[in-house]
Motif scaffolding. Sequence first.
Motif: not given
Length: 543
Positions: A1-10, A400-407
């Motif tokens: 996950x991108x290091x800039x991502x924030x925990x949003x839902x758990x 997060x969208x960029x991270x999803x594409x990168x992964x």
Amino acid sequence: MNSNSQPTLSRRNFLAGAAAGLVGLAGAAGLAGCAPSAKSAEGADLAATGAESALKEPTETREADIVIVGSGAAGCFAAYEAAKSGAGNILIVTKSGNATDSNFNEITGTASVETAALKEAGETFTVEDMYQRMINYAHWTVNARLLHECVKLLPSNIDIYDEMGVETMVLGDRYNFGFLNVHGFTEKNKGVNFEEGLTALGVEILYDAPATAILMEDGVATGVQCESGKDVINVNAKAVLVCTGGYLANEEKVAAEYGGCKVVNMGSLNNTGDGERIVLAAGGMAERIRGMGMNDIYGMNEKSTISVFDANPFMQLAFYGGLLTDPSGRRFMNEYMLAQEPMNGGGEATLHEKRYYAIFSEDTVNAMKNSPYYQNIGAPAVWTSAATMFNAPLADFDANLASAQEEGWCFKAPSIAELAEMTGLKALPDTVAEYDSYVAAGADPDFFKDPAFLQPIEDDSTAYYAFEYNPSAFNTFGGPRTDEQCRALDANSDPIPGLYVAGVENGSLFCSPYYAVGGSCSGLSQASGRVAAKMMVEYIANA
């Protein structure tokens, strides 16, 4: 996950958000255990179920009246019940390294009925109602007497939490079952409470000591062999209870049980099927029911950072009820089921596919940056879980969208045809054209999805997305067959003296798919541990 991502839902964040009141209008599910995990159980024992358990020369021998294998929900409640029933010298041996190293510590809720809090909330759903709901849902494929005994213990499970200093609160009817039952936990590390409480009752817990075999003598279980570092310990005992949390971390076994399907493990890495293996090696027989407590929060992909508590929010799109396809690009289910029943019927459908894809237009995706998809499609009343789970814009959208594409689990192309070529979803253009015709007609003749979820795919956007997901789960259930006393049965359906099975390993207690009752796995696991404990105490007294 991108290091800039924030925990949003758990599951944990969601529970914290619901804790403002005793009863939420739509509360967290708390349906199963979950713990931070990695992509594989590296170094785990992947021995085939039922393989011979070769005994080693012990370096130490210990004595116990009751030895419990596993320190999860079933093990802890069994130890409590055994101690309260007058048993002495109770020993828990566990692969876990400490009191917080288990699915039990991480579960956010558990099933119960007829508790003081439920009565205060005005809930009238009874033990009898719960039993009938469960047994009928299971179509009587489980041991009816055992299930009944466990359901009768659900109310007093909450009393035990109270005694152990673990506060609970009634959560809302997230899946619109028609009754309240899930009791959420406000304690972060309830495993510590139980460790302290059990120790005060005289129970000993031996951590980092996985059981490798059951000691048998003339067809009677007489203890277990476990390993702790370089030490091989034989624990001689009058009764043995096995409850080690299932086999979800055993990738080889999961693949064998589910046709090569890759299921992302959202639970403990300790759950490698050792309990079932040693029971079958001791002469037990496997029940035919196999199932999973499916991930009920979002989709998952093995390529992504796997974390229950900090997942990429674009994982949510799997549960939005839009167009889902199999790897050929064809629809395979009523997507509303995954949006509204992700842990049972909807989640079960994803296990038929090694991976699946959610298809969206760029305009639809971009709209989620500023407003939730739930609101964008008119906040349909039939989608009750979204009111709490998916009622916010996607956090850190661009990163997060960029991270999803990168992964490598998010694909973007200028057209559906190019998206199909990029992903290998060959049938996608025809599927989208057909699906959009259903949208225009307001009816789905294939799977009869609720019209509120029939949203167009091709909408003159300049690009289209495919998000790839693997099935994911918090735990498995199913294993050795038992009778109503939790006694392991042999190939002739005769009890193996001294050998008991509880928790998700008990193949005679759980149905597939997951019960349509929040907190079933934890509630029934705890109750079955207590049933087994009572029977072990009686067995020892009559020996």
